[in-house]
Design an enzyme around this catalytic site. Structure first.
Site, short mmCIF file in Angstrom:
data_model
loop_
_atom_site.label_atom_id
_atom_site.label_comp_id
_atom_site.label_asym_id
_atom_site.label_seq_id
_atom_site.Cartn_x
_atom_site.Cartn_y
_atom_site.Cartn_z
N HIS A 20 -7.88 -0.56 7.10
CA HIS A 20 -8.10 -1.85 7.79
C HIS A 20 -8.77 -2.81 6.80
CE1 HIS A 20 -8.65 -4.49 11.23
NE2 HIS A 20 -9.80 -4.81 10.67
N VAL A 32 -0.92 3.85 18.24
CA VAL A 32 -0.35 5.19 18.06
C VAL A 32 -0.68 6.04 19.29
CG1 VAL A 32 -0.41 7.25 16.61
CG2 VAL A 32 -0.60 4.99 15.56
N ASN A 89 0.83 -1.21 0.00
CA ASN A 89 0.00 0.00 0.00
C ASN A 89 0.86 1.25 0.00
OD1 ASN A 89 -3.08 -0.27 0.22
ND2 ASN A 89 -2.33 -1.91 1.57
C1 GAR Z 1 -3.19 -4.26 4.50
O1 GAR Z 1 -4.12 -5.19 4.04
C2 GAR Z 1 -3.80 -3.37 5.57
O2 GAR Z 1 -5.16 -3.18 5.41
C3 GAR Z 1 -3.54 -4.21 6.81
O3 GAR Z 1 -2.25 -4.72 6.63
C4 GAR Z 1 -2.05 -4.95 5.23
C5 GAR Z 1 -0.70 -4.38 4.86
O4 GAR Z 1 -0.33 -4.78 3.58
N1 GAR Z 1 -3.65 -3.41 8.00
C6 GAR Z 1 -4.14 -3.89 9.13
O5 GAR Z 1 -4.48 -5.06 9.27
C7 GAR Z 1 -4.23 -2.89 10.27
N2 GAR Z 1 -5.10 -3.37 11.30
P1 GAR Z 1 0.88 -4.03 2.84
O6 GAR Z 1 2.04 -3.99 3.82
O7 GAR Z 1 1.20 -4.91 1.66
O8 GAR Z 1 0.40 -2.69 2.46
#
Ligand code: GAR
Length: 193
Positions: A105, A89, A15
Site C-alpha cells: 500500500h 479479496v 511492481n
Molecule cells: C502501487 O503504488 C501500489 O502500492 C498501489 O498501486 C500501485 C500499483 O502500481 N496499491 C494500492 O494502492 C492498493 N491499495 P504498479 O501497478 O505500477 O505496480
C-alpha cells in the site's frame, strides 16, 4: 523446494515486473502466474514479456472464487502478492493459501488506507492533508481492507511543490526496494518450516 507465488494485479504492473525480474533464476521463489480482473491492465503485457502465465477472471469469478481457488491449488501456490490489486479479496482465497497473502500500500498505514484509497487517490490525500512524510506499508491481507498485520514500512519525505505524480515516483522507488526482500524473507521462513 521452490515457493510458488501468484501475483494479483489490476493496473500498470511495475511492481509485478520488479518482482519477476528480482526472482528470475531464483531457486527459492518462482512467480507461477499473475491473476487479474482487468483484461486491459498493462500488467498483462509486462508479464507476457517474461513468460509469466496470466489468468483473467471475471467479476463473477472474483465474487464466487471457486475457479480462482482451484487454480491456486493447481499451481501449488504458497504465497499471494497483491501488487496494485484493486478488488477486495474473498475469505476463500485467503484460506486457500493459509493466510499467506500480502499487499503493498502506497502510504504509511493506518494513514490514508481503506475503501477508495489506492494509487493516485492516496498520494492526493497525502498532499491535501499537508503531511510532511509518506511511504509504503507491506501487510498481511485480511477481509478488512488495509487492515492486516504490518510486515514492513518505509518512509520518504513529502517535498515542497510535490505533485501526486512526483510523490508517486518517490513512493514507487521504496516499493521496488522493499517488496522483493519481504517476499524472500517469507519464502525462506516457509522453506525452513
Ligand atoms: C502501487 O503504488 C501500489 O502500492 C498501489 O498501486 C500501485 C500499483 O502500481 N496499491 C494500492 O494502492 C492498493 N491499495 P504498479 O501497478 O505500477 O505496480
Amino acid at each position: 523446494m521452490t515457493i510458488n507465488i501468484v501475483i494479483f494485479a489490476s493496473g500498470n504492473g511495475t511492481n509485478a515486473e520488479n518482482i519477476v525480474r528480482h526472482f528470475a533464476g531464483s531457486d527459492t521463489v518462482k512467480v507461477a502466474a499473475m491473476f487479474t480482473g482487468n483484461p486491459r491492465a498493462g500488467v498483462i503485457e509486462r508479464m507476457s514479456r517474461y513468460g509469466v502465465p496470466c489468468r483473467i477472471f471475471s467479476r463473477e469469478q472474483w465474487n464466487d472464487p471457486t475457479d480462482i481457488v482451484n487454480e491456486l491449488h493447481r499451481l501449488e501456490t504458497r504465497l499471494i502478492v497483491l501488487a496494485g490489486f484493486l478488488s477486495v479479496v474473498k475469505k476463500e482465497i485467503i484460506d486457500a493459501v493459509g493466510g499467506n497473502i500480502i499487499n503493498i500500500h502506497p502510504s504509511l498505514l493506518p494513514r490514508h488506507g481503506g475503501k477508495g484509497m489506492w494509487g493516485m487517490h492516496v498520494h492526493r490525500a497525502v498532499l491535501e492533508a499537508g503531511d510532511t512524510e509518506s511511504g509504503i506499508t507491506i501487510h498481511y491481507v485480511t477481509e478488512e481492507i488495509d487492515g492486516g498485520a504490518i510486515l514492513c514500512q518505509r518512509r520518504c519525505p513529502v517535498m515542497p511543490g510535490d505533485t501526486p505524480e512526483s510523490l508517486a515516483q518517490r513512493v514507487h522507488q521504496l516499493e521496488y526496494d522493499a517488496l522483493p526482500g519481504v517476499i524472500a524473507t517469507l519464502a525462506d521462513t516457509m522453506q525452513a518450516s
